[in-house]
Design a protein around this motif. Structure first.
Motif, PDB file in Angstrom:
ATOM      1  N   VAL A 234       0.815  -1.219   0.000  1.00 22.42           N
ATOM      2  CA  VAL A 234       0.000   0.000   0.000  1.00 22.42           C
ATOM      3  C   VAL A 234       0.849   1.269   0.000  1.00 22.42           C
ATOM      4  CG1 VAL A 234      -1.852   1.270   1.149  1.00 22.42           C
ATOM      5  CG2 VAL A 234      -1.821  -1.237   1.237  1.00 22.42           C
ATOM      6  N   GLY A 235       1.752   1.387   0.934  1.00 24.11           N
ATOM      7  CA  GLY A 235       2.468   2.652   1.095  1.00 24.11           C
ATOM      8  C   GLY A 235       3.804   2.742   0.415  1.00 24.11           C
ATOM      9  N   ARG A 236       4.148   1.766  -0.388  1.00 25.25           N
ATOM     10  CA  ARG A 236       5.495   1.680  -0.942  1.00 25.25           C
ATOM     11  C   ARG A 236       5.908   2.923  -1.716  1.00 25.25           C
ATOM     12  NH1 ARG A 236       7.874  -3.548  -4.167  1.00 25.25           N
ATOM     13  NH2 ARG A 236      10.011  -2.821  -4.373  1.00 25.25           N
ATOM     14  N   TYR A 237       5.024   3.477  -2.517  1.00 25.06           N
ATOM     15  CA  TYR A 237       5.379   4.612  -3.357  1.00 25.06           C
ATOM     16  C   TYR A 237       4.739   5.916  -2.886  1.00 25.06           C
ATOM     17  CZ  TYR A 237       7.026   0.897  -6.372  1.00 25.06           C
ATOM     18  OH  TYR A 237       7.686  -0.206  -6.858  1.00 25.06           O
ATOM     19  N   ASP A 238       4.224   5.892  -1.674  1.00 25.33           N
ATOM     20  CA  ASP A 238       3.620   7.110  -1.143  1.00 25.33           C
ATOM     21  C   ASP A 238       4.690   8.095  -0.706  1.00 25.33           C
ATOM     22  OD1 ASP A 238       1.237   5.934  -1.540  1.00 25.33           O
ATOM     23  OD2 ASP A 238       0.691   5.720   0.569  1.00 25.33           O
ATOM     24  N   ASP A 239       4.399   9.361  -0.907  1.00 25.19           N
ATOM     25  CA  ASP A 239       5.242  10.402  -0.350  1.00 25.19           C
ATOM     26  C   ASP A 239       4.795  10.651   1.077  1.00 25.19           C
ATOM     27  OD1 ASP A 239       6.684  10.829  -2.683  1.00 25.19           O
ATOM     28  OD2 ASP A 239       5.154  12.165  -3.480  1.00 25.19           O
ATOM     29  N   ASP A 240       5.734  11.168   1.882  1.00 22.93           N
ATOM     30  CA  ASP A 240       5.405  11.542   3.247  1.00 22.93           C
ATOM     31  C   ASP A 240       5.124  13.041   3.237  1.00 22.93           C
ATOM     32  OD1 ASP A 240       5.035  11.628   5.905  1.00 22.93           O
ATOM     33  OD2 ASP A 240       6.994  10.847   6.473  1.00 22.93           O
ATOM     34  N   PRO A 241       3.860  13.456   3.255  1.00 19.16           N
ATOM     35  CA  PRO A 241       3.534  14.857   3.060  1.00 19.16           C
ATOM     36  C   PRO A 241       4.117  15.761   4.133  1.00 19.16           C
ATOM     37  CG  PRO A 241       1.623  13.663   3.885  1.00 19.16           C
ATOM     38  CD  PRO A 241       2.659  12.637   3.550  1.00 19.16           C
ATOM     39  N   GLY A 242       4.541  16.961   3.711  1.00 20.47           N
ATOM     40  CA  GLY A 242       5.051  17.945   4.653  1.00 20.47           C
ATOM     41  C   GLY A 242       6.405  17.596   5.212  1.00 20.47           C
ATOM     42  N   ARG A 243       7.139  16.751   4.538  1.00 21.56           N
ATOM     43  CA  ARG A 243       8.398  16.282   5.105  1.00 21.56           C
ATOM     44  C   ARG A 243       9.424  16.077   4.008  1.00 21.56           C
ATOM     45  NH1 ARG A 243      10.512  11.280   5.320  1.00 21.56           N
ATOM     46  NH2 ARG A 243      11.681  10.555   7.103  1.00 21.56           N
ATOM     47  N   ASP A 244      10.599  16.635   4.178  1.00 21.90           N
ATOM     48  CA  ASP A 244      11.696  16.421   3.249  1.00 21.90           C
ATOM     49  C   ASP A 244      12.651  15.412   3.862  1.00 21.90           C
ATOM     50  OD1 ASP A 244      10.831  18.247   1.320  1.00 21.90           O
ATOM     51  OD2 ASP A 244      11.683  19.920   2.458  1.00 21.90           O
ATOM     52  N   ALA A 245      12.892  14.332   3.156  1.00 15.52           N
ATOM     53  CA  ALA A 245      13.774  13.296   3.676  1.00 15.52           C
ATOM     54  C   ALA A 245      15.213  13.788   3.716  1.00 15.52           C
ATOM     55  CB  ALA A 245      13.677  12.048   2.806  1.00 15.52           C
ATOM     56  N   ILE A 246      15.928  13.375   4.745  1.00 16.13           N
ATOM     57  CA  ILE A 246      17.353  13.687   4.856  1.00 16.13           C
ATOM     58  C   ILE A 246      18.093  12.896   3.782  1.00 16.13           C
ATOM     59  CG2 ILE A 246      19.387  13.504   6.331  1.00 16.13           C
ATOM     60  CD1 ILE A 246      17.495  13.811   8.725  1.00 16.13           C
ATOM     61  N   THR A 247      18.981  13.550   3.057  1.00 16.34           N
ATOM     62  CA  THR A 247      19.684  12.926   1.933  1.00 16.34           C
ATOM     63  C   THR A 247      21.000  12.293   2.372  1.00 16.34           C
ATOM     64  OG1 THR A 247      20.904  14.933   1.362  1.00 16.34           O
ATOM     65  CG2 THR A 247      18.697  14.671   0.406  1.00 16.34           C
ATOM     66  N   ASP A 248      21.574  11.496   1.459  1.00 16.40           N
ATOM     67  CA  ASP A 248      22.889  10.907   1.704  1.00 16.40           C
ATOM     68  C   ASP A 248      23.941  12.001   1.892  1.00 16.40           C
ATOM     69  OD1 ASP A 248      21.669   8.471   1.360  1.00 16.40           O
ATOM     70  OD2 ASP A 248      22.497   8.098  -0.629  1.00 16.40           O
ATOM     71  N   ASP A 249      23.847  13.050   1.085  1.00 14.26           N
ATOM     72  CA  ASP A 249      24.818  14.147   1.177  1.00 14.26           C
ATOM     73  C   ASP A 249      24.746  14.843   2.531  1.00 14.26           C
ATOM     74  OD1 ASP A 249      25.789  13.691  -1.360  1.00 14.26           O
ATOM     75  OD2 ASP A 249      24.502  15.194  -2.315  1.00 14.26           O
TER      76      ASP A 249
END
Length: 273
Positions: A127-142
């Protein structure tokens, strides 16, 4: 694997019964050994509304929530169920198969030591595999690597770093931050700040797969993986598993949480002298 038998079924929304196009909305899991029966479904309406403009997403999610409550009542009356109850049978007893937009599909089964955790895993997968997490920017590798870079710069080491590419018969693997002193010391930041367990697993497997692909061609090389944990506390057990997966990959990488980035700097400082 030891545990209790469980079964599951996927709740799907069919926007157009003629074309057969569907969207997975939830997972119903039944585990008689734990007297567990629960439907986990989408909480937000964003992806539904985006996929089908004009749909009454509120009405649909309210209908699904009412189903959750109905299965909660069935679980509360567990003695009415068979000890061999199957999710698909229970599901179709509550919501019968007809021409409506809500349908059950993709029945499956397995063994579990924790039904609630298995339900979360199946929900992430189907179900949630391709969902975005609204209002949230994921921390990147960089951003994770920056924690190491600051310490390397303070130790006057980062200026000696360069890009290093390992060539093998399976393809090239590039390390953007590498230092050579007899052997290549390759440092990589890996963020596991993800929305679900499946994405975390896919990322760890991808990194480990690259290590396998260059294992016979890497020469004298030492990988250092600095990992960033997910902000969702429910995913911390999965984070620990992903660190173990990375540690088990070829070339014996040193794997540390970003809080312990100084350990990597100390190892490289020792090699630099």
């Amino acid at each position: 694997m030891k545990g209790h038998a469980y079964s599951y079924v996927v709740l799907q929304y069919r926007h157009d019964v003629w074309t057969g196009e569907v969207m997975n909305l939830g997972i119903l899991l039944c585990c008689p050994g734990e007297r567990f029966l629960k439907l986990k479904s989408r909480r937000g309406r964003g992806r539904i509304a985006q996929a089908y403009p004009g749909i009454d997403a509120r009405a649909l999610t309210n209908t699904v929530k009412s189903l959750e409550h109905r299965f909660g009542k069935v679980e509360a009356s567990w003695d009415m169920l068979s000890s061999a109850a199957k999710a698909g049978d229970v599901a179709r007893g509550v919501l019968r198969a007809d021409a409506s937009s809500l349908q059950w599909a993709m029945d499956g089964s397995g063994l579990t030591g924790a039904a609630a955790e298995t339900l979360d895993m199946l929900y992430d997968r189907f179900v949630g595999r391709y969902d975005d997490d609204p209002g949230r920017d994921a921390i990147t590798d960089d951003q994770v690597f920056e924690k190491v870079k600051v310490k390397l710069e303070a130790a006057q080491l980062y200026k000696r770093f360069e890009r290093h590419v390992v060539h093998s018969e399976f393809g090239d693997v590039a390390f953007e931050h590498a230092f050579k002193n007899g052997v290549w010391h390759c440092v990589q930041g890996i963020s596991f700040d993800s929305a679900n367990r499946e994405r975390m697993l896919e990322k760890a497997q991808k990194v480990a797969g690259k290590m396998h692909s260059i294992a016979g061609a890497a020469g004298s090389m030492r990988p250092y993986f600095v990992t960033g944990k997910p902000r969702n506390p429910d995913l911390l057990p999965q984070y620990s598993k992903m660190q173990k997966l990375l540690k088990s990959s070829p070339l014996e990488p040193l794997v540390v949480d970003e809080r312990d980035a100084s350990v990597v700097v100390e190892r490289i400082a020792e090699a630099a002298h």
